[in-house]
Design an enzyme around this catalytic site. Structure first.
Site, PDB file in Angstrom:
ATOM      1  N   ASP A 284       0.916  -1.437   0.385  1.00 43.37           N
ATOM      2  CA  ASP A 284       0.380   0.313  -0.173  1.00 43.37           C
ATOM      3  C   ASP A 284       1.101   1.253  -0.322  1.00 43.37           C
ATOM      4  OD1 ASP A 284      -3.085   0.647   0.829  1.00 43.37           O
ATOM      5  OD2 ASP A 284      -2.095   2.353   1.609  1.00 43.37           O
TER       6      ASP A 284
ATOM      7  N   ASN B 193       0.963  -3.081   3.534  1.00 40.88           N
ATOM      8  CA  ASN B 193       0.511  -3.621   3.332  1.00 40.88           C
ATOM      9  C   ASN B 193      -0.998  -4.484   3.832  1.00 40.88           C
ATOM     10  OD1 ASN B 193      -0.064  -4.402   0.579  1.00 40.88           O
ATOM     11  ND2 ASN B 193       0.958  -6.460   1.227  1.00 40.88           N
ATOM     12  N   LYS B 194      -1.369  -4.874   3.439  1.00 44.50           N
ATOM     13  CA  LYS B 194      -2.325  -5.819   3.974  1.00 44.50           C
ATOM     14  C   LYS B 194      -1.694  -6.394   5.503  1.00 44.50           C
ATOM     15  CE  LYS B 194      -6.352  -7.826   4.284  1.00 44.50           C
ATOM     16  NZ  LYS B 194      -7.512  -8.650   3.584  1.00 44.50           N
TER      17      LYS B 194
END
Length: 467
Positions: free
Chosen positions: A357, A367-368
């Site tokens: 991200d 990130n996730k």
């Protein structure tokens, strides 16, 4: 817009007010929409350009997909509905006919279509080409109005929890592009007014002020920057567009040109990053969540096997696993998030590949949720971790704003328990082997230099803040 004489909501193309209801779908691919030139086989607006359209027989929400299939050859599984909009009602005096247009925005992954006899030609163009004075095509009435009802907005970007940061950054540039295009069209209309024999005095009243245009667009850009504060790629791409517009003296035309080139640049950067990553995907890989760039890299690289964590709570990893199974020759294995460390320890995995991200200046990766645990486990097993991301995902800020998801996605019971549902986590730089970008693979230690380049794009905001 087929002209079947007995078509319509009540079987004759009319409702109780005698207005004819039609559906119009704007098919979108790579930020462009499909325009179709109506042939002589249709009874109205022959030779004019429009979207995919037809009479709304029965339920418009179902009829629109029938029209897409009939007019483009694309089946329902090749397209995805983005949103529908409020109907547009108008009267065409030349035809003495009232219309109600039901607009839809639909994404598709291909630009290859099969024309029906209702059209002579098609083109994929930026939606601003629908505007008189911007495009050079004669369009069916109220086509731009219908598009505006479904076009991306600041609000839709803020609310979108389905698409990744790269995708939303392009949506943000579309918002800027569309508004700049409308201002360019309004400027052209004002100049036309100025050319009328008696319009000299009026021209001085209505002539557009480039500084006003730029200020309006700068205010819109500012709202886009705040729409998703955790997404560095959105900030960088909006900043690059406004910086390229070269200040307030040139107004909307410069922002329109900069946003169009910015969209092309963004799409190319994401594709080049995926291609560079694909060259490294040999043997077996492990990944999680849904990144369009990673998905494209795996499609190009076609590793022998892909292990995909399901990625709770939204389980977007399941969708990725299914799409890889359908579109590649790789053997695909899906597993629970909790099993990720076990899978890395017991299966012959050559590389972990994830998206980002945001990449922070120190090389750590946002990130996730689950990326941190997967990467730390990979580091424990000596498995390299490749992060695939365009350089626009590198943040200029040291701090990060971690967004949270819906608590009910984790627990919706009645017990008095607190719920944590962080959407993202932060992976330390020492657990990341490389960041694969459109420029090639960067060592985490090289990220700060790129962040310095991107800080230079923020200077336009200093001028805007001084207004």
């Amino acid at each position: 817009m087929s002209d079947a004489p007995d078509a319509g909501r009540d079987g004759n193309g009319s409702d109780e007010s005698d207005a004819s209801h039609v559906v119009t779908a704007f098919l979108r691919n790579r930020a462009a929409v499909l325009l179709l030139c109506r042939s002589d086989s249709v009874g109205t607006y022959a030779g004019q350009w429009g979207g995919v359209s037809g009479f709304a027989e029965g339920r418009p929400d179902e009829q629109v997909f029938a029209e897409i299939r009939e007019e483009t050859g694309l089946e329902s599984d090749a397209v995805s509905l983005v949103r529908s909009g409020r109907p547009v009602a108008f009267e065409d005096p030349a035809l003495a006919r009232e219309w109600v247009v039901h607009p839809y925005l639909v994404d598709c992954e291909t630009r290859e279509i099969d024309l029906s006899e209702e059209h002579d030609a098609f083109e994929w163009v930026p939606p601003t080409e629908l505007l008189e004075s911007v495009g050079d095509r004669e369009t069916v009435p109220e086509l731009w109005t219908a598009y505006e009802r479904v076009a991306p907005t600041v609000r839709s970007i803020t609310a979108d929890d389905e698409h990744g940061a790269a995708s939303l950054s392009v949506r943000a540039l579309e918002v800027l592009r569309d508004r700049a295009g409308l201002l360019v069209a309004e400027r052209a209309q004002g100049e036309t007014t100025a050319s009328t024999p008696s319009g000299e005095a009026k021209a001085r009243e209505t002539a557009p002020d480039p500084a006003d245009e730029w200020e309006e667009l700068a205010e819109l850009a500012g709202r886009l920057l705040e729409a998703r504060p955790s997404m560095a790629v959105l900030r960088n791409r909006v900043n690059r567009t406004m910086a390229a517009a070269d200040g307030p003296d040139v107004g909307a035309p410069a922002v329109l040109e900069a946003s169009l080139s910015g969209i092309d640049r963004a799409l190319a950067a994401d594709e080049d990053a995926a291609t560079n990553a694909a060259e490294r995907l040999e043997g077996s890989i492990a990944t999680l969540s849904r990144s369009g760039t990673v998905l494209e890299a795996v499609r190009e690289g076609e590793p022998s096997r892909a292990y995909v964590a399901e990625s709770r709570p939204a389980r977007e990893g399941i969708d990725v696993a299914e799409r890889l199974a359908e579109t590649t020759d790789s053997a695909v294995t899906v597993h629970t998030d909790a099993a990720a460390a076990h899978v890395l320890a017991n299966e012959a995995i050559d590389r972990v590949v994830v998206g980002a991200d945001t990449v922070l200046p120190d090389g750590s990766v946002v990130n996730k949720t689950g990326t941190r645990a997967l990467s730390i486990a990979a580091d424990r097993e000596g498995i390299p971790v490749s992060v695939v991301a365009a350089t626009d995902k590198i943040s200029t800020r040291e701090a990060v704003n971690i967004e949270s998801g819906d608590r009910a996605a984790v627990y919706d019971g009645d017990a008095p328990v607190d719920v944590l549902n962080p959407t993202f986590d932060v992976t330390p730089a020492d657990c990341v082997t490389e960041v694969v970008t459109e420029r090639g693979a960067l060592d985490p230690a090289d990220i700060d230099a790129v962040a310095g380049e991107l800080r230079g794009l923020e200077e336009w905001r200093e001028y805007y803040s001084s207004l």
